[in-house]
Design a protein around this motif. Sequence first.
Motif, PDB file in Angstrom:
ATOM      1  N   MET A   1       0.831  -1.191   0.000  1.00 41.61           N
ATOM      2  CA  MET A   1       0.000   0.000   0.000  1.00 41.61           C
ATOM      3  C   MET A   1       0.875   1.254   0.000  1.00 41.61           C
ATOM      4  SD  MET A   1      -3.016   1.171   2.627  1.00 41.61           S
ATOM      5  CE  MET A   1      -2.040   0.819   4.041  1.00 41.61           C
ATOM      6  N   GLY A   2       1.902   1.278   0.832  1.00 39.76           N
ATOM      7  CA  GLY A   2       2.795   2.429   0.882  1.00 39.76           C
ATOM      8  C   GLY A   2       3.517   2.657  -0.432  1.00 39.76           C
ATOM      9  N   MET A   3       3.929   1.558  -1.054  1.00 39.77           N
ATOM     10  CA  MET A   3       4.612   1.664  -2.353  1.00 39.77           C
ATOM     11  C   MET A   3       3.664   2.254  -3.403  1.00 39.77           C
ATOM     12  SD  MET A   3       7.814  -0.019  -2.320  1.00 39.77           S
ATOM     13  CE  MET A   3       7.936  -0.690  -3.934  1.00 39.77           C
ATOM     14  N   LEU A   4       2.422   1.784  -3.418  1.00 38.73           N
ATOM     15  CA  LEU A   4       1.457   2.317  -4.386  1.00 38.73           C
ATOM     16  C   LEU A   4       1.176   3.796  -4.131  1.00 38.73           C
ATOM     17  CD1 LEU A   4      -1.160  -0.578  -4.681  1.00 38.73           C
ATOM     18  CD2 LEU A   4       0.384   0.263  -6.463  1.00 38.73           C
ATOM     19  N   ALA A   5       1.011   4.169  -2.868  1.00 40.40           N
ATOM     20  CA  ALA A   5       0.763   5.574  -2.542  1.00 40.40           C
ATOM     21  C   ALA A   5       1.951   6.436  -2.968  1.00 40.40           C
ATOM     22  CB  ALA A   5       0.484   5.731  -1.050  1.00 40.40           C
ATOM     23  N   GLY A   6       3.153   5.951  -2.728  1.00 44.30           N
ATOM     24  CA  GLY A   6       4.348   6.682  -3.129  1.00 44.30           C
ATOM     25  C   GLY A   6       4.472   6.803  -4.639  1.00 44.30           C
ATOM     26  N   GLN A   7       4.162   5.716  -5.346  1.00 46.76           N
ATOM     27  CA  GLN A   7       4.218   5.739  -6.808  1.00 46.76           C
ATOM     28  C   GLN A   7       3.191   6.721  -7.371  1.00 46.76           C
ATOM     29  OE1 GLN A   7       3.720   1.633  -7.908  1.00 46.76           O
ATOM     30  NE2 GLN A   7       5.836   1.110  -7.461  1.00 46.76           N
ATOM     31  N   LEU A   8       2.004   6.730  -6.775  1.00 50.35           N
ATOM     32  CA  LEU A   8       0.970   7.656  -7.215  1.00 50.35           C
ATOM     33  C   LEU A   8       1.422   9.097  -6.987  1.00 50.35           C
ATOM     34  CD1 LEU A   8      -1.846   8.354  -8.278  1.00 50.35           C
ATOM     35  CD2 LEU A   8      -2.714   8.006  -5.936  1.00 50.35           C
ATOM     36  N   MET A   9       1.963   9.383  -5.814  1.00 53.21           N
ATOM     37  CA  MET A   9       2.423  10.740  -5.504  1.00 53.21           C
ATOM     38  C   MET A   9       3.499  11.189  -6.493  1.00 53.21           C
ATOM     39  SD  MET A   9       2.341  13.480  -3.814  1.00 53.21           S
ATOM     40  CE  MET A   9       2.132  13.755  -2.098  1.00 53.21           C
ATOM     41  N   ARG A  10       4.468  10.335  -6.752  1.00 59.63           N
ATOM     42  CA  ARG A  10       5.546  10.698  -7.686  1.00 59.63           C
ATOM     43  C   ARG A  10       5.007  10.917  -9.094  1.00 59.63           C
ATOM     44  NH1 ARG A  10       8.064   7.383  -4.235  1.00 59.63           N
ATOM     45  NH2 ARG A  10       7.743   5.493  -5.453  1.00 59.63           N
ATOM     46  N   ALA A  11       4.099  10.061  -9.544  1.00 56.42           N
ATOM     47  CA  ALA A  11       3.541  10.201 -10.889  1.00 56.42           C
ATOM     48  C   ALA A  11       2.725  11.488 -11.014  1.00 56.42           C
ATOM     49  CB  ALA A  11       2.689   8.981 -11.244  1.00 56.42           C
ATOM     50  N   LEU A  12       1.950  11.803  -9.984  1.00 56.51           N
ATOM     51  CA  LEU A  12       1.179  13.048  -9.992  1.00 56.51           C
ATOM     52  C   LEU A  12       2.113  14.255 -10.005  1.00 56.51           C
ATOM     53  CD1 LEU A  12      -1.598  12.150  -7.390  1.00 56.51           C
ATOM     54  CD2 LEU A  12      -1.914  12.423  -9.853  1.00 56.51           C
ATOM     55  N   GLN A  13       3.135  14.222  -9.164  1.00 58.04           N
ATOM     56  CA  GLN A  13       4.096  15.337  -9.123  1.00 58.04           C
ATOM     57  C   GLN A  13       4.838  15.476 -10.445  1.00 58.04           C
ATOM     58  OE1 GLN A  13       6.555  14.480  -5.695  1.00 58.04           O
ATOM     59  NE2 GLN A  13       5.326  15.803  -4.389  1.00 58.04           N
ATOM     60  N   ASP A  14       5.255  14.365 -11.026  1.00 56.00           N
ATOM     61  CA  ASP A  14       5.969  14.425 -12.306  1.00 56.00           C
ATOM     62  C   ASP A  14       5.137  15.157 -13.351  1.00 56.00           C
ATOM     63  OD1 ASP A  14       8.111  13.040 -11.229  1.00 56.00           O
ATOM     64  OD2 ASP A  14       7.644  11.144 -12.254  1.00 56.00           O
ATOM     65  N   GLU A  15       3.879  14.755 -13.498  1.00 54.71           N
ATOM     66  CA  GLU A  15       3.029  15.402 -14.498  1.00 54.71           C
ATOM     67  C   GLU A  15       2.765  16.859 -14.144  1.00 54.71           C
ATOM     68  OE1 GLU A  15      -1.349  15.213 -16.651  1.00 54.71           O
ATOM     69  OE2 GLU A  15      -0.702  13.475 -15.453  1.00 54.71           O
ATOM     70  N   LEU A  16       2.440  17.122 -12.881  1.00 54.04           N
ATOM     71  CA  LEU A  16       2.141  18.489 -12.463  1.00 54.04           C
ATOM     72  C   LEU A  16       3.307  19.423 -12.755  1.00 54.04           C
ATOM     73  CD1 LEU A  16       0.489  20.689 -11.000  1.00 54.04           C
ATOM     74  CD2 LEU A  16       1.429  19.795  -8.842  1.00 54.04           C
ATOM     75  N   PHE A  17       4.509  19.042 -12.352  1.00 50.77           N
ATOM     76  CA  PHE A  17       5.642  19.946 -12.486  1.00 50.77           C
ATOM     77  C   PHE A  17       6.166  20.019 -13.923  1.00 50.77           C
ATOM     78  CE2 PHE A  17       5.156  19.463  -7.990  1.00 50.77           C
ATOM     79  CZ  PHE A  17       5.260  20.787  -7.577  1.00 50.77           C
ATOM     80  N   GLU A  18       5.961  18.975 -14.715  1.00 49.50           N
ATOM     81  CA  GLU A  18       6.270  19.061 -16.144  1.00 49.50           C
ATOM     82  C   GLU A  18       5.351  20.077 -16.809  1.00 49.50           C
ATOM     83  OE1 GLU A  18       5.940  15.151 -17.889  1.00 49.50           O
ATOM     84  OE2 GLU A  18       7.541  14.356 -16.607  1.00 49.50           O
TER      85      GLU A  18
END
Length: 140
Positions: free
Chosen positions: A1-18
């Motif tokens: 669960m923690g890994m999925l939450a972390g992956q989601l956060m990173r993917a959201l941040q990647d798109e947002l900041f791009e």
Amino acid sequence: MGMLAGQLMRALQDELFERLAEQGHPDVRPRHGSVLAFLGRDGARATELAARTGQHKQIVGTIVDELAALGYVRREPDPDDRRAKRVVPTEHGLDEIAKARAILADMEHRHADNLGADRYAAFKEAFAEVVRAQRDRDPS
């Protein structure tokens, strides 16, 4: 669960900041978002930002220093307490905040369209419930 939450956060941040970089904000980083996300037009004291973000005041102060150097915020005397300072977004900061909110809303709409509105709403509700339960856990 923690890994999925972390992956989601990173993917959201990647798109947002791009997307923010493409829209005129190439210098803002995920750590800056932790302050900008909690600023309104009237700003806030650093102690309020620390409480809202769950970060230490010193960390918030460092982020505010970076944002001030980049032209996203400025410090002004607090009209309610002349000893205190308010962190207030500049026009550049307000532009970033508005664009970030629009990008995040677009991302949410895309995921709701992909899953269907009901499934996406149920996902968000369940995810928020898990977060609350984790935060409120009994450590004993």
